[in-house]
Write a protein that holds these residues in place. Sequence first.
Motif, short mmCIF file in Angstrom:
data_model
loop_
_atom_site.label_atom_id
_atom_site.label_comp_id
_atom_site.label_asym_id
_atom_site.label_seq_id
_atom_site.Cartn_x
_atom_site.Cartn_y
_atom_site.Cartn_z
N ASN A 7 2.45 -11.32 -0.41
CA ASN A 7 1.09 -10.83 -0.50
C ASN A 7 0.71 -10.08 0.77
OD1 ASN A 7 -0.28 -12.86 1.40
ND2 ASN A 7 0.72 -14.21 -0.09
N SER A 8 -0.23 -9.17 0.61
CA SER A 8 -0.65 -8.36 1.75
C SER A 8 -2.14 -8.08 1.66
CB SER A 8 0.13 -7.04 1.80
OG SER A 8 -0.16 -6.25 0.66
N GLN A 9 -2.72 -7.83 2.83
CA GLN A 9 -4.12 -7.43 2.95
C GLN A 9 -4.19 -6.22 3.88
OE1 GLN A 9 -5.56 -11.30 4.44
NE2 GLN A 9 -6.84 -11.42 2.63
N TRP A 10 -4.88 -5.21 3.43
CA TRP A 10 -5.02 -3.98 4.20
C TRP A 10 -6.50 -3.64 4.27
CZ3 TRP A 10 -4.87 1.51 1.99
CH2 TRP A 10 -4.96 2.44 3.03
N GLN A 11 -7.00 -3.42 5.47
CA GLN A 11 -8.41 -3.09 5.63
C GLN A 11 -8.52 -1.70 6.28
OE1 GLN A 11 -10.76 -6.23 7.20
NE2 GLN A 11 -12.67 -5.08 7.12
N PRO A 12 -8.53 -0.65 5.46
CA PRO A 12 -8.60 0.70 6.01
C PRO A 12 -9.95 1.03 6.61
CG PRO A 12 -8.75 0.79 3.63
CD PRO A 12 -8.46 -0.64 3.99
N LEU A 13 -11.03 0.35 6.14
CA LEU A 13 -12.37 0.57 6.63
C LEU A 13 -13.03 -0.78 6.88
CD1 LEU A 13 -13.39 3.24 3.97
CD2 LEU A 13 -12.67 3.73 6.31
N THR A 14 -14.04 -0.82 7.74
CA THR A 14 -14.67 -2.09 8.07
C THR A 14 -15.26 -2.77 6.85
OG1 THR A 14 -16.67 -0.86 8.63
CG2 THR A 14 -15.21 -1.47 10.44
N LEU A 27 -14.21 -2.17 3.61
CA LEU A 27 -13.33 -2.07 2.45
C LEU A 27 -11.97 -2.68 2.77
CD1 LEU A 27 -12.81 -0.91 -0.42
CD2 LEU A 27 -11.84 1.10 0.72
N GLY A 28 -11.55 -3.61 1.93
CA GLY A 28 -10.22 -4.20 2.04
C GLY A 28 -9.49 -4.12 0.71
N ILE A 29 -8.17 -4.11 0.77
CA ILE A 29 -7.32 -4.10 -0.42
C ILE A 29 -6.33 -5.24 -0.29
CG2 ILE A 29 -5.65 -2.81 -1.80
CD1 ILE A 29 -7.03 -0.25 -0.85
N SER A 30 -6.26 -6.10 -1.31
CA SER A 30 -5.38 -7.26 -1.30
C SER A 30 -4.54 -7.29 -2.57
CB SER A 30 -6.19 -8.56 -1.20
OG SER A 30 -6.98 -8.59 -0.03
N GLY A 31 -3.32 -7.80 -2.45
CA GLY A 31 -2.46 -7.92 -3.62
C GLY A 31 -1.37 -8.93 -3.40
N GLN A 32 -0.80 -9.39 -4.50
CA GLN A 32 0.32 -10.33 -4.43
C GLN A 32 1.30 -10.05 -5.56
OE1 GLN A 32 0.09 -14.57 -3.23
NE2 GLN A 32 0.55 -15.03 -5.38
N LEU A 33 2.57 -9.99 -5.21
CA LEU A 33 3.66 -9.89 -6.16
C LEU A 33 4.31 -11.26 -6.26
CD1 LEU A 33 5.28 -7.84 -7.93
CD2 LEU A 33 6.84 -7.61 -5.99
N ASP A 83 -11.79 -4.66 -2.23
CA ASP A 83 -12.88 -5.56 -1.86
C ASP A 83 -13.90 -4.77 -1.02
OD1 ASP A 83 -14.57 -7.51 -0.89
OD2 ASP A 83 -12.97 -8.90 -0.33
N LEU A 84 -15.07 -4.57 -1.58
CA LEU A 84 -16.13 -3.83 -0.91
C LEU A 84 -17.19 -4.81 -0.40
CD1 LEU A 84 -17.70 -1.23 -0.17
CD2 LEU A 84 -18.62 -1.25 -2.50
N ALA A 85 -17.33 -4.92 0.92
CA ALA A 85 -18.34 -5.79 1.51
C ALA A 85 -19.66 -5.04 1.58
CB ALA A 85 -17.90 -6.23 2.91
N LEU A 142 -22.42 -10.44 0.96
CA LEU A 142 -22.34 -10.01 -0.43
C LEU A 142 -21.20 -9.02 -0.57
CD1 LEU A 142 -26.14 -9.37 -1.16
CD2 LEU A 142 -24.80 -11.39 -1.82
N GLY A 143 -20.52 -9.06 -1.72
CA GLY A 143 -19.42 -8.14 -1.91
C GLY A 143 -19.04 -7.98 -3.37
N LEU A 144 -18.16 -7.01 -3.60
CA LEU A 144 -17.71 -6.69 -4.95
C LEU A 144 -16.22 -6.39 -4.90
CD1 LEU A 144 -18.68 -6.12 -7.90
CD2 LEU A 144 -18.85 -3.71 -7.23
N ARG A 145 -15.45 -6.99 -5.81
CA ARG A 145 -14.02 -6.75 -5.91
C ARG A 145 -13.72 -6.12 -7.27
NH1 ARG A 145 -13.70 -12.48 -3.58
NH2 ARG A 145 -13.45 -12.10 -1.33
N LEU A 146 -12.80 -5.17 -7.26
CA LEU A 146 -12.45 -4.44 -8.48
C LEU A 146 -10.95 -4.38 -8.62
CD1 LEU A 146 -13.34 -2.57 -10.87
CD2 LEU A 146 -13.09 -0.65 -9.28
N GLY A 147 -10.43 -4.75 -9.78
CA GLY A 147 -8.99 -4.70 -10.03
C GLY A 147 -8.55 -5.94 -10.78
#
Length: 384
Positions: A61-68, A70-76, A97-99, A110-115
Amino acid sequence: MIKQGVIALIAGLAATPVWAELRPDYQIHGFAAQGFVLTKGNNLFGDSLDGSFDLREMGLNSQWQPLTNLGISGQLLSRRAGAADDGEPRVDFLFADLALQRMATDGHELGLRLGRVKNPFGLFNETRDVVFARPSILLPQSIYYDGEGLRSLLFSVDGLQGYGQFDHGAHFTQVTFNYALNFTLSQDEKRELFGGASPPGDVRISRYSVTRVMTDWQAGVFRTAMTLLTARLDLALQGAPPQMFDASIAVFSARWNRARLSLFGEYSLVTFSGDTTTRSDGGYLQTEYRFTPGLTGFARVGARFLDRNDRDGSAFARATGQPAHTRYSRSLATGLRWQFDSHWGISGEWHAINGSGTVPALDNQHRDRASPWNALLIMAGYRF
């Protein structure tokens, strides 16, 4: 559509530098675990009556935060679990993941996750694939339903997740809500759900949502949670008239946690409504004692009833001639976990079970279920 939405979201945030500062942080973690299962009476995770090594979990699994904000997380994940899971790699979750509001501002987040998002179900669903993060090798089957073919439907869904966290004095509350896109069960999911050959036709799921409210007191000493999952099932199977069912699962969870001793339990009520309404329920109570920082022992008592109005299965047996023990499961379990450093650990546990209501059908095709039965599980794991 989801990919296009994520790309548009990133582009919009990048165009708003005051709100979203560039922050290319990332983390990568992984785990692997191999288990051995030996049972008497019924198979569990393969041909365990003769000893089975068909219990294996590997994930990256990995977590990438390109912006303060916005984060992107995933697991294979690759999971081998007897006849129910063949170890083929799959995407367990993958979301943006949008904070919308940070905790540091006023004690709210508060936040919203999509995917593909994990379902906030009970205390342990979100970490059920990592042996270090669940309360035992075999999760309490009164709540997490591995043996009843519901695991893949409970863990994660394609859709959106809204979440909020609120710090209010001695209390800390988290509210999470998932709403899934409509989907049709795959052949493997149907085979797991029906406990054998996948019937021709479609099983479509709609109106799928999961809501959990969880509150901590005194910095985590006490925790309570309430979860509600609802869904509609439309069955269009060949050779049978179309059917529609509304299903719901309500879970009530509580945990008390001290330095050495923990006590926790959960209760679930499942309602299945079609032409008639049926209700099943179950729960467990577990205690853990930490002998040393790395050595923990546990004891658990649990029960599952497929018909809460026929807890001993006697009415079912009279009506069908089938064994009453296929309608319930009462279990005792005890075990030890030794995590001898930050990366390695080994667990062992013993289960004594009266009733076969949670016996996995796929591992026991073409054989009668037995009661009582027992299981010994050993699992070694590594994480980084």
